[in-house]
Design a protein around this motif. Sequence first.
Motif, PDB file in Angstrom:
ATOM      1  N   PRO A 167       0.824  -1.218   0.000  1.00 19.79           N
ATOM      2  CA  PRO A 167       0.000   0.000   0.000  1.00 19.79           C
ATOM      3  C   PRO A 167       0.854   1.263   0.000  1.00 19.79           C
ATOM      4  CG  PRO A 167       0.113  -0.913   2.207  1.00 19.79           C
ATOM      5  CD  PRO A 167       0.814  -1.890   1.314  1.00 19.79           C
ATOM      6  N   PRO A 168       0.301   2.384  -0.461  1.00 22.35           N
ATOM      7  CA  PRO A 168       1.064   3.631  -0.467  1.00 22.35           C
ATOM      8  C   PRO A 168       1.309   4.129   0.953  1.00 22.35           C
ATOM      9  CG  PRO A 168      -1.224   4.045  -1.042  1.00 22.35           C
ATOM     10  CD  PRO A 168      -1.055   2.559  -0.988  1.00 22.35           C
ATOM     11  N   GLU A 169       2.424   4.830   1.140  1.00 21.01           N
ATOM     12  CA  GLU A 169       2.798   5.292   2.474  1.00 21.01           C
ATOM     13  C   GLU A 169       1.740   6.203   3.092  1.00 21.01           C
ATOM     14  OE1 GLU A 169       6.637   7.039   2.625  1.00 21.01           O
ATOM     15  OE2 GLU A 169       7.673   5.257   1.847  1.00 21.01           O
ATOM     16  N   ILE A 170       1.019   6.942   2.262  1.00 20.64           N
ATOM     17  CA  ILE A 170       0.046   7.903   2.776  1.00 20.64           C
ATOM     18  C   ILE A 170      -1.037   7.240   3.621  1.00 20.64           C
ATOM     19  CG2 ILE A 170      -1.495   7.822   0.754  1.00 20.64           C
ATOM     20  CD1 ILE A 170      -1.813  10.879   1.099  1.00 20.64           C
ATOM     21  N   LEU A 171      -1.301   5.969   3.385  1.00 23.20           N
ATOM     22  CA  LEU A 171      -2.331   5.263   4.153  1.00 23.20           C
ATOM     23  C   LEU A 171      -1.817   4.767   5.497  1.00 23.20           C
ATOM     24  CD1 LEU A 171      -4.251   3.135   1.490  1.00 23.20           C
ATOM     25  CD2 LEU A 171      -4.914   5.323   2.506  1.00 23.20           C
ATOM     26  N   GLY A 172      -0.497   4.712   5.649  1.00 25.93           N
ATOM     27  CA  GLY A 172       0.063   4.174   6.878  1.00 25.93           C
ATOM     28  C   GLY A 172       0.125   2.657   6.841  1.00 25.93           C
ATOM     29  N   ARG A 173       0.501   2.100   7.962  1.00 23.01           N
ATOM     30  CA  ARG A 173       0.657   0.649   8.059  1.00 23.01           C
ATOM     31  C   ARG A 173      -0.717  -0.025   8.158  1.00 23.01           C
ATOM     32  NH1 ARG A 173       5.130  -2.229   9.353  1.00 23.01           N
ATOM     33  NH2 ARG A 173       4.833  -4.365  10.128  1.00 23.01           N
ATOM     34  N   PRO A 174      -0.979  -1.047   7.371  1.00 25.03           N
ATOM     35  CA  PRO A 174      -2.290  -1.716   7.450  1.00 25.03           C
ATOM     36  C   PRO A 174      -2.465  -2.474   8.754  1.00 25.03           C
ATOM     37  CG  PRO A 174      -0.853  -2.913   5.952  1.00 25.03           C
ATOM     38  CD  PRO A 174      -0.123  -1.653   6.327  1.00 25.03           C
ATOM     39  N   ASP A 175      -3.668  -2.445   9.282  1.00 22.92           N
ATOM     40  CA  ASP A 175      -3.996  -3.220  10.478  1.00 22.92           C
ATOM     41  C   ASP A 175      -3.967  -4.719  10.163  1.00 22.92           C
ATOM     42  OD1 ASP A 175      -5.280  -3.273  13.302  1.00 22.92           O
ATOM     43  OD2 ASP A 175      -6.671  -4.481  12.083  1.00 22.92           O
ATOM     44  N   HIS A 176      -4.353  -5.059   8.933  1.00 25.01           N
ATOM     45  CA  HIS A 176      -4.333  -6.436   8.458  1.00 25.01           C
ATOM     46  C   HIS A 176      -4.466  -6.408   6.950  1.00 25.01           C
ATOM     47  CE1 HIS A 176      -8.602  -5.398   9.000  1.00 25.01           C
ATOM     48  NE2 HIS A 176      -8.801  -6.152   7.942  1.00 25.01           N
ATOM     49  N   ARG A 177      -4.298  -7.543   6.323  1.00 24.17           N
ATOM     50  CA  ARG A 177      -4.439  -7.637   4.868  1.00 24.17           C
ATOM     51  C   ARG A 177      -5.808  -8.251   4.528  1.00 24.17           C
ATOM     52  NH1 ARG A 177       0.261  -6.700   2.080  1.00 24.17           N
ATOM     53  NH2 ARG A 177      -0.601  -7.679   0.204  1.00 24.17           N
ATOM     54  N   PRO A 178      -6.248  -8.105   3.278  1.00 24.61           N
ATOM     55  CA  PRO A 178      -7.526  -8.710   2.887  1.00 24.61           C
ATOM     56  C   PRO A 178      -7.474 -10.230   3.013  1.00 24.61           C
ATOM     57  CG  PRO A 178      -6.730  -7.158   1.213  1.00 24.61           C
ATOM     58  CD  PRO A 178      -5.604  -7.374   2.171  1.00 24.61           C
ATOM     59  N   LEU A 179      -8.637 -10.845   3.078  1.00 21.22           N
ATOM     60  CA  LEU A 179      -8.702 -12.303   3.110  1.00 21.22           C
ATOM     61  C   LEU A 179      -8.087 -12.889   1.843  1.00 21.22           C
ATOM     62  CD1 LEU A 179     -12.348 -12.882   4.417  1.00 21.22           C
ATOM     63  CD2 LEU A 179     -10.221 -13.201   5.695  1.00 21.22           C
ATOM     64  N   PRO A 250     -18.668   8.290  14.689  1.00 19.82           N
ATOM     65  CA  PRO A 250     -17.787   8.019  13.539  1.00 19.82           C
ATOM     66  C   PRO A 250     -16.355   7.682  13.913  1.00 19.82           C
ATOM     67  CG  PRO A 250     -18.329  10.357  13.684  1.00 19.82           C
ATOM     68  CD  PRO A 250     -19.230   9.652  14.655  1.00 19.82           C
ATOM     69  N   ASP A 251     -16.001   7.866  15.175  1.00 22.13           N
ATOM     70  CA  ASP A 251     -14.658   7.490  15.616  1.00 22.13           C
ATOM     71  C   ASP A 251     -14.498   5.985  15.742  1.00 22.13           C
ATOM     72  OD1 ASP A 251     -16.543   7.931  17.862  1.00 22.13           O
ATOM     73  OD2 ASP A 251     -14.882   7.181  19.093  1.00 22.13           O
ATOM     74  N   LEU A 252     -15.609   5.249  15.775  1.00 20.18           N
ATOM     75  CA  LEU A 252     -15.531   3.795  15.933  1.00 20.18           C
ATOM     76  C   LEU A 252     -15.145   3.139  14.612  1.00 20.18           C
ATOM     77  CD1 LEU A 252     -18.681   3.049  18.114  1.00 20.18           C
ATOM     78  CD2 LEU A 252     -16.298   3.237  18.862  1.00 20.18           C
ATOM     79  N   ARG A 253     -14.027   2.430  14.611  1.00 18.18           N
ATOM     80  CA  ARG A 253     -13.608   1.702  13.415  1.00 18.18           C
ATOM     81  C   ARG A 253     -14.062   0.261  13.538  1.00 18.18           C
ATOM     82  NH1 ARG A 253      -8.829  -2.145  14.425  1.00 18.18           N
ATOM     83  NH2 ARG A 253      -8.274  -1.668  16.581  1.00 18.18           N
ATOM     84  N   SER A 254     -14.421  -0.304  12.424  1.00 20.23           N
ATOM     85  CA  SER A 254     -14.818  -1.708  12.451  1.00 20.23           C
ATOM     86  C   SER A 254     -13.574  -2.582  12.435  1.00 20.23           C
ATOM     87  CB  SER A 254     -15.720  -2.051  11.265  1.00 20.23           C
ATOM     88  OG  SER A 254     -14.956  -2.436  10.150  1.00 20.23           O
ATOM     89  N   VAL A 255     -13.728  -3.795  12.893  1.00 19.56           N
ATOM     90  CA  VAL A 255     -12.618  -4.748  12.917  1.00 19.56           C
ATOM     91  C   VAL A 255     -12.150  -5.091  11.502  1.00 19.56           C
ATOM     92  CG1 VAL A 255     -14.083  -6.808  12.890  1.00 19.56           C
ATOM     93  CG2 VAL A 255     -11.845  -6.891  14.017  1.00 19.56           C
ATOM     94  N   TYR A 256     -12.982  -4.779  10.501  1.00 23.26           N
ATOM     95  CA  TYR A 256     -12.659  -5.124   9.120  1.00 23.26           C
ATOM     96  C   TYR A 256     -11.895  -4.021   8.388  1.00 23.26           C
ATOM     97  CZ  TYR A 256     -16.323  -8.435  10.305  1.00 23.26           C
ATOM     98  OH  TYR A 256     -17.073  -9.390  10.938  1.00 23.26           O
ATOM     99  N   CYS A 257     -11.740  -2.854   9.014  1.00 26.37           N
ATOM    100  CA  CYS A 257     -11.054  -1.749   8.352  1.00 26.37           C
ATOM    101  C   CYS A 257      -9.548  -2.014   8.311  1.00 26.37           C
ATOM    102  CB  CYS A 257     -11.338  -0.435   9.067  1.00 26.37           C
ATOM    103  SG  CYS A 257     -13.032   0.147   8.828  1.00 26.37           S
ATOM    104  N   GLU A 258      -8.968  -1.929   7.131  1.00 27.10           N
ATOM    105  CA  GLU A 258      -7.555  -2.246   6.954  1.00 27.10           C
ATOM    106  C   GLU A 258      -6.643  -1.099   7.383  1.00 27.10           C
ATOM    107  OE1 GLU A 258      -6.736  -3.670   3.013  1.00 27.10           O
ATOM    108  OE2 GLU A 258      -8.568  -4.885   2.971  1.00 27.10           O
ATOM    109  N   PHE A 259      -7.057   0.137   7.122  1.00 30.46           N
ATOM    110  CA  PHE A 259      -6.255   1.308   7.445  1.00 30.46           C
ATOM    111  C   PHE A 259      -7.109   2.205   8.342  1.00 30.46           C
ATOM    112  CE2 PHE A 259      -5.117  -0.385   3.331  1.00 30.46           C
ATOM    113  CZ  PHE A 259      -3.730  -0.492   3.409  1.00 30.46           C
ATOM    114  N   VAL A 260      -6.829   2.181   9.621  1.00 24.35           N
ATOM    115  CA  VAL A 260      -7.766   2.676  10.627  1.00 24.35           C
ATOM    116  C   VAL A 260      -8.003   4.179  10.536  1.00 24.35           C
ATOM    117  CG1 VAL A 260      -8.166   2.889  13.103  1.00 24.35           C
ATOM    118  CG2 VAL A 260      -7.222   0.769  12.171  1.00 24.35           C
ATOM    119  N   GLN A 261      -6.963   4.978  10.557  1.00 26.49           N
ATOM    120  CA  GLN A 261      -7.150   6.429  10.547  1.00 26.49           C
ATOM    121  C   GLN A 261      -7.718   6.946   9.233  1.00 26.49           C
ATOM    122  OE1 GLN A 261      -3.300   7.891  11.846  1.00 26.49           O
ATOM    123  NE2 GLN A 261      -3.920   7.835  14.001  1.00 26.49           N
ATOM    124  N   PRO A 262      -7.228   6.492   8.073  1.00 28.49           N
ATOM    125  CA  PRO A 262      -7.878   6.919   6.827  1.00 28.49           C
ATOM    126  C   PRO A 262      -9.353   6.525   6.766  1.00 28.49           C
ATOM    127  CG  PRO A 262      -5.715   6.011   6.367  1.00 28.49           C
ATOM    128  CD  PRO A 262      -5.998   5.724   7.812  1.00 28.49           C
TER     129      PRO A 262
END
Length: 306
Positions: A167-179, A250-262
């Motif tokens: 992923p591009p650096e602008i998104l930051g480190r992914p929380d996880h990868r897709p299935l 809207p601050d609540l992120r789902s467990v499925y979100c790969e890039f939390v802050q974006p």
Amino acid sequence: MTAAFQVGSARIMRIPELHWDNADPQKLYPDIDAEALAVFGSALTSGSFNPVTGTLSQGTHAWLVQVAGLNLLIDTATGNDKPLPAAPALDHLHTPFLEHLAAAGVQPEQVNVVLHTHIHADHVGWNTRLHHGKWVPTFPKARHIFSAIEARYGASNDRIDPAPDLPPEILGRPDHRPLPRVYADSMLPVIEAGLGETIIIDGQEVLAGFSFHPTPGHSIDHASIRLRSDGAEAWFTGDVMHHPLQVYRPDLRSVYCEFVQPAERSRRWFLEEAADTGSLCFTSHFAETGAGYVRRRAAGFAWEFA
């Protein structure tokens, strides 16, 4: 029969796949606090939140749009027979999704276009079906339109074609990868059949009345799709939100979100846009009708089912 919505000259129907009433808020939203439901639970309708059990209701579905003589699907839910052991609720399903589509008056070969908000298991699964042990396109005459970046990332995730720049650096480190296997099983057969069309997600119209707008975070290049028809406007939200609770929090992120802050930034952008325009929103996982409006309240936003 699911109720139909009208947006300008477009007729829109929900094609249901799954529904469940037992979603655990703490599993869906890893960062949830006790205050979230204590404060906003009373604002949620009974078809979305059970205050006795404390559980949330959700579903998976696609949207059928009939406009200008075309049958379009917005996302295609999970599909049958898909091997998804990491997501047990979606693993090797056998649902009457195509029967529900037929009840809406459309056979698979009558689908002209499929638009994808992103390439996750529960949004691209019905692109293909199992036929004699091989995945083949379910909608053999449909153009399938999707993000070029999502496709490249999916191919890399399934070790088909590396994409070291993602992923591009602008998104930051992914929380996880897709299935795994989602691209291989649900996208590649469509592409190899010549039915795939990749696009840049930049807000430009890709089909008369339809434009893809960047709302990254839940996935690498997630898009929300805007429909404009005869002066009316609607949005297909994809996974910017998974439940009405996120409209209030809207601050609540789902467990499925790969890039939390974006993902949170995209959610807040979308809520502002939807509230300002008053557009009808067609969600991917909300229960009940699946459609509704974002309204402004004194300190944020509220959800109203259509």
